[in-house]
Design a protein around this motif. Structure first.
Motif, short mmCIF file in Angstrom:
data_model
loop_
_atom_site.label_atom_id
_atom_site.label_comp_id
_atom_site.label_asym_id
_atom_site.label_seq_id
_atom_site.Cartn_x
_atom_site.Cartn_y
_atom_site.Cartn_z
N LEU A 81 0.83 -1.33 0.02
CA LEU A 81 0.18 0.05 -0.03
C LEU A 81 0.77 1.32 -0.08
CD1 LEU A 81 -2.64 1.56 0.32
CD2 LEU A 81 -2.52 1.16 2.81
N PHE A 82 1.81 1.33 0.90
CA PHE A 82 2.80 2.39 1.01
C PHE A 82 3.56 2.74 -0.40
CE2 PHE A 82 6.64 4.83 2.55
CZ PHE A 82 6.04 5.97 2.69
N GLN A 83 3.98 1.63 -0.84
CA GLN A 83 4.85 1.67 -1.88
C GLN A 83 3.93 2.26 -3.40
OE1 GLN A 83 8.54 -1.42 -2.35
NE2 GLN A 83 6.44 -2.45 -3.09
N ARG A 84 2.60 1.99 -3.38
CA ARG A 84 1.93 2.28 -4.46
C ARG A 84 1.34 3.82 -3.91
NH1 ARG A 84 -0.77 0.44 -8.84
NH2 ARG A 84 0.42 -1.51 -8.62
N LEU A 85 1.06 4.14 -2.90
CA LEU A 85 0.72 5.68 -2.61
C LEU A 85 2.03 6.56 -2.68
CD1 LEU A 85 -1.32 4.87 0.69
CD2 LEU A 85 -2.12 5.59 -1.42
N ALA A 86 3.11 6.25 -2.09
CA ALA A 86 4.28 7.06 -2.29
C ALA A 86 4.97 7.03 -3.45
CB ALA A 86 5.31 6.72 -0.94
N ALA A 87 4.90 6.15 -4.53
CA ALA A 87 5.46 5.90 -5.72
C ALA A 87 6.87 5.56 -5.48
CB ALA A 87 5.16 7.16 -6.65
N LEU A 88 7.27 4.73 -4.56
CA LEU A 88 8.81 4.54 -4.21
C LEU A 88 9.05 3.26 -3.80
CD1 LEU A 88 8.66 4.00 -0.68
CD2 LEU A 88 8.89 6.57 -1.02
N LYS A 89 9.95 2.71 -3.77
CA LYS A 89 10.21 1.33 -3.66
C LYS A 89 11.07 0.99 -2.29
CE LYS A 89 11.08 -3.41 -4.77
NZ LYS A 89 10.36 -4.17 -5.14
N LEU A 90 10.40 0.29 -1.47
CA LEU A 90 11.09 0.19 -0.08
C LEU A 90 12.17 -1.17 -0.05
CD1 LEU A 90 8.32 0.58 2.13
CD2 LEU A 90 10.00 2.44 1.64
N GLU A 91 13.09 -0.88 0.62
CA GLU A 91 14.25 -2.01 0.97
C GLU A 91 13.71 -3.01 1.88
OE1 GLU A 91 16.54 -2.70 -1.32
OE2 GLU A 91 16.19 -0.86 -2.34
N ALA A 92 12.78 -3.84 1.56
CA ALA A 92 12.05 -4.81 2.47
C ALA A 92 11.88 -5.89 1.83
CB ALA A 92 11.13 -4.22 3.18
N GLU A 93 12.03 -7.26 2.38
CA GLU A 93 11.79 -8.41 1.57
C GLU A 93 10.27 -8.60 1.34
OE1 GLU A 93 12.48 -12.06 4.19
OE2 GLU A 93 12.67 -10.48 5.91
N ASP A 94 9.98 -9.03 0.31
CA ASP A 94 8.48 -9.17 -0.21
C ASP A 94 7.78 -10.15 0.82
OD1 ASP A 94 8.60 -7.30 -2.28
OD2 ASP A 94 9.20 -8.82 -3.85
N ILE A 95 8.29 -11.23 0.89
CA ILE A 95 7.71 -12.34 1.67
C ILE A 95 8.62 -12.47 3.19
CG2 ILE A 95 6.74 -14.65 1.85
CD1 ILE A 95 5.34 -12.84 -0.11
N ALA A 96 7.80 -12.33 4.16
CA ALA A 96 8.48 -12.55 5.57
C ALA A 96 7.66 -13.75 6.15
CB ALA A 96 8.58 -11.27 6.32
N LEU A 97 8.22 -14.83 6.55
CA LEU A 97 7.66 -15.80 7.08
C LEU A 97 7.57 -16.20 8.53
CD1 LEU A 97 8.58 -18.53 4.35
CD2 LEU A 97 6.51 -17.33 4.56
N THR A 98 8.74 -15.63 9.25
CA THR A 98 8.78 -15.60 10.61
C THR A 98 8.71 -14.38 11.23
OG1 THR A 98 11.47 -14.95 10.77
CG2 THR A 98 10.72 -17.60 10.39
N ALA A 99 8.21 -14.82 12.66
CA ALA A 99 7.80 -13.54 13.42
C ALA A 99 9.04 -12.38 13.59
CB ALA A 99 7.32 -13.92 14.52
N ALA A 100 9.90 -13.08 13.63
CA ALA A 100 11.03 -11.75 13.67
C ALA A 100 11.40 -11.15 12.14
CB ALA A 100 12.44 -12.74 13.80
N SER A 101 11.06 -11.91 11.11
CA SER A 101 11.29 -11.10 9.78
C SER A 101 10.06 -10.36 9.50
CB SER A 101 11.37 -12.20 8.68
OG SER A 101 10.38 -13.12 8.84
N GLN A 102 8.72 -10.66 9.77
CA GLN A 102 7.64 -9.83 9.63
C GLN A 102 7.80 -8.56 10.50
OE1 GLN A 102 4.61 -12.49 10.90
NE2 GLN A 102 4.55 -13.55 8.95
#
Length: 345
Positions: A81-102
């Motif tokens: 949502l934020f990437q589309r609203l702000a028209a920018l790319k965040l340096e964050a993994e697309d899929i986070a499976l563990t609680a720590a990565s989320q």
């Protein structure tokens, strides 16, 4: 599928039970929404509008939100949502499976959001912990802020506020406290509580207070002249309620039995009785547009000045409990209470 039907699939969580004591660490706090808050129409409408907005925004990515409480916590949808609203790319993994990565992903997204909103972390009404723990109120605060920043024309329901219960774990056990959470602002004159003109005068033009008080004194003396009375000091002469009751009688054509008030009060209790009665009369006649405490400092005569109803030519009577009303063109009382003497205006 239509957005409306998508929302209909959403089942807001039912009223949750207070947590067991062991679920909260010593000094720990958690907020809960009682069922009455969850079922509040404006609260439900706010969620519906926000979900429709998110689903419309993310439609090209085939992402559908069905629960703001359950679908937003891990940062995945917020990321898109934020990437589309702000028209920018965040340096964050697309899929986070563990609680720590989320949590890490959520922290990256919220840091970017706060920076875009020009908020320091301590100013934000949300945090990584509250969003990750599915705190619906924090999630709503976040989404409302994003909507106001990136789509200010989105029609959010105004003045949405809900009762919240905060549970705290103390040494003596669980402690609960109720509060009201404001989620959206007043935005129209209709939603704004009415402002008291005298409060505004004291705040915005204190130099004009004496001139206004002089005008009030002149107004009061015009009405009381036929009774052979006059007022020089508003601050002191209205304190016992007698002048106020007489003024109300002149303006509204009241007949008030002497048993109902103290014509010459000799104690603070008798004065308070008079003022309380006067305020009740003002409320009954719809002349009191703002709450006034009998013990308070706000001039109780202010409500009278808002009435332009002429009483000199009234030809009506009204009986309401202890008060008998009647007036004529020549200011004679048409009749009086047969149970004893009273003050006739």
């Amino acid at each position: 599928m239509e957005l409306e039907s998508l929302y209909d699939l959403l089942q807001l969580p039912k009223g949750v039970e207070p947590p067991a004591e062991e679920m909260l660490s010593q000094g720990g706090k958690k907020r809960y929404l009682p069922p009455t808050s969850r079922k509040d129409p404006k609260f439900e409408e706010l969620q519906k509008v926000l979900m429709g907005w998110i689903n419309t925004t993310l439609l090209p990515e085939h992402i559908v939100v069905r629960s703001l409480e359950e679908d937003m916590f891990d940062g995945l949808i917020l990321h898109h949502l934020f990437q589309r609203l702000a028209a920018l790319k965040l340096e964050a993994e697309d899929i986070a499976l563990t609680a720590a990565s989320q949590k890490h992903k959520l922290a990256v997204v919220l840091e970017a959001v706060n920076r875009s909103l020009q908020l320091e972390e301590r100013q934000a009404k949300w945090s990584v912990e509250t969003i990750f723990n599915k705190d619906l109120l924090s999630t709503l605060h976040l989404l409302v802020a994003l909507a106001k920043r990136f789509q200010p024309n989105l029609s959010l329901p105004t003045n949405v506020q809900v009762e919240v219960i905060t549970i705290e774990s103390t040494k003596s056990g669980l402690k609960s406290e109720k509060s009201v959470e404001q989620l959206t602002e007043y935005s129209t004159d209709k939603d704004q509580p009415p402002k008291d003109v005298f409060d505004e005068l004291f705040k915005l033009a204190p130099e004009k207070v004496n001139a206004v008080k002089e005008a009030i004194v002149n107004f009061v003396n015009q009405k009381l002249d036929r009774l052979g009375l006059s007022v020089q000091n508003l601050d002191t002469q209205f304190a016992d309620g007698v002048i106020l009751l007489l003024l109300i009688g002149q303006l509204e054509g009241f007949f008030l039995h002497l048993k109902e008030f103290y014509l010459t009060p000799n104690s603070p209790a008798e004065m308070l009785h008079n003022v309380t009665l006067a305020l009740e009369l003002l409320k009954d006649e719809g002349l009191l547009s703002c709450p006034v405490s009998p013990e308070g400092q706000k001039a109780p005569c202010s409500g009278l000045l808002r009435s332009n109803r002429p009483t000199d030519h009234l030809q009506h009577t009204h009986v309401s409990g202890r008060i008998s009303l009647g007036a004529a063109a020549d200011n004679r009382v048409l009749w009086c209470c047969d149970s004893g003497p009273g003050v006739m205006w």
